[in-house]
Enzyme design. Sequence first.
Site, PDB file in Angstrom:
ATOM      1  N   ASP A  16       0.827  -1.206   0.000  1.00  0.00           N
ATOM      2  CA  ASP A  16       0.000   0.000   0.000  1.00  0.00           C
ATOM      3  C   ASP A  16       0.858   1.251   0.000  1.00  0.00           C
ATOM      4  O   ASP A  16       2.079   1.190   0.147  1.00  0.00           O
ATOM      5  CB  ASP A  16      -0.946   0.002   1.217  1.00  0.00           C
ATOM      6  CG  ASP A  16      -0.277  -0.541   2.477  1.00  0.00           C
ATOM      7  OD1 ASP A  16       0.914  -0.246   2.690  1.00  0.00           O
ATOM      8  OD2 ASP A  16      -0.944  -1.262   3.241  1.00  0.00           O
TER       9      ASP A  16
ATOM     10  N   ASN B 134      -7.666  -3.678  14.226  1.00  0.00           N
ATOM     11  CA  ASN B 134      -9.056  -3.862  13.788  1.00  0.00           C
ATOM     12  C   ASN B 134      -9.193  -4.955  12.741  1.00  0.00           C
ATOM     13  O   ASN B 134     -10.255  -5.113  12.134  1.00  0.00           O
ATOM     14  CB  ASN B 134      -9.644  -2.541  13.263  1.00  0.00           C
ATOM     15  CG  ASN B 134      -8.948  -2.053  11.995  1.00  0.00           C
ATOM     16  OD1 ASN B 134      -7.998  -2.662  11.499  1.00  0.00           O
ATOM     17  ND2 ASN B 134      -9.431  -0.932  11.461  1.00  0.00           N
TER      18      ASN B 134
ATOM     19  N   HIS C   9      -7.358  -5.265   9.896  1.00  0.00           N
ATOM     20  CA  HIS C   9      -7.084  -4.941   8.499  1.00  0.00           C
ATOM     21  C   HIS C   9      -5.806  -5.617   7.996  1.00  0.00           C
ATOM     22  O   HIS C   9      -4.847  -5.834   8.736  1.00  0.00           O
ATOM     23  CB  HIS C   9      -7.031  -3.424   8.277  1.00  0.00           C
ATOM     24  CG  HIS C   9      -5.837  -2.710   8.839  1.00  0.00           C
ATOM     25  ND1 HIS C   9      -5.952  -1.715   9.786  1.00  0.00           N
ATOM     26  CD2 HIS C   9      -4.511  -2.805   8.574  1.00  0.00           C
ATOM     27  CE1 HIS C   9      -4.755  -1.247  10.076  1.00  0.00           C
ATOM     28  NE2 HIS C   9      -3.858  -1.893   9.362  1.00  0.00           N
TER      29      HIS C   9
ATOM     30  N   GLU D 119      -9.604  -1.987   5.260  1.00  0.00           N
ATOM     31  CA  GLU D 119     -10.271  -1.779   6.533  1.00  0.00           C
ATOM     32  C   GLU D 119     -11.531  -2.647   6.626  1.00  0.00           C
ATOM     33  O   GLU D 119     -12.003  -3.191   5.614  1.00  0.00           O
ATOM     34  CB  GLU D 119     -10.653  -0.300   6.674  1.00  0.00           C
ATOM     35  CG  GLU D 119      -9.483   0.675   6.590  1.00  0.00           C
ATOM     36  CD  GLU D 119      -8.616   0.708   7.850  1.00  0.00           C
ATOM     37  OE1 GLU D 119      -8.771  -0.181   8.714  1.00  0.00           O
ATOM     38  OE2 GLU D 119      -7.780   1.622   7.962  1.00  0.00           O
TER      39      GLU D 119
END
Length: 268
Positions: free
Chosen positions: A70, A142, A144, A149
């Site tokens: 990313d 979380n 990801h 996400e």
Amino acid sequence: MRVLIGSNADQVARIAADNVLAGLAEHGAGQRQVLGLATGSSPLGLYRELGKAVSESRADFSEALGFALDEYIGIPDTHEQSYRQTLINEVCNVIGLRAENLSVPQGTGASVPAVQAAADAYDAAIKASGGIQVQILGIGANGHLGFNEPGSALTSRTRIKRLAAKTREDNARFFAGIEHVPTHCVTQGLGTILDADRLVLVATGAGKADAIAAAVEGPLSAACPGSVLQLHRDAVVVLDEAAASKLTQREYYDDAAAGISEENLVIV
């Protein structure tokens, strides 16, 4: 999925590096190596172990290709917190991967469609390379993977994504304040990640325990993007004791990690 648990960070790094090298070796000595690269603190020990393997002539990444997971949108790739610069410092300079052989999603462009077109081209470039042989991964608190996400489509491709507030808060320590953290990114999609021949995910610390439990033992769900590992034919999850602390099938994972002996193959 194989779940391998080390007693400390050094052992986790060695186990993860061994699985990266073994995955590359399956492609044969004559084939160009193609690595998928993650940033973050979790894989740093793994990269150091790969650098050690290079220094001991057990590995050579001088001709390898690297593809980043990313990149932030809105900061130049020369910015010290861009993932291009991060990977040059933390991977290229450590394992001997040439900077010119490192590909990173394009986070700048004249328009949103232009950035998405570059993201589509990035997906195509991965395929044109022959595909990622081993994709190195971390996981967010979380759940990801990359910057996919919660709510990301399990078949998604490289694309623009809004960063979750929690992700921006976690990454604010690298910037002069949360107001300087980009709000968007370009990330390999979950479907793109699943195309890799082997996935090696590294997670350490109690802060990752809930995400790991959801990814490894929870339902397959966009609510936990990491659960997409359950679909992969060759996913290796390497943890320390703290990250593994909320797994319920620990005894089985330890038994499975012992492997199969030749005597088990003999039918009497």
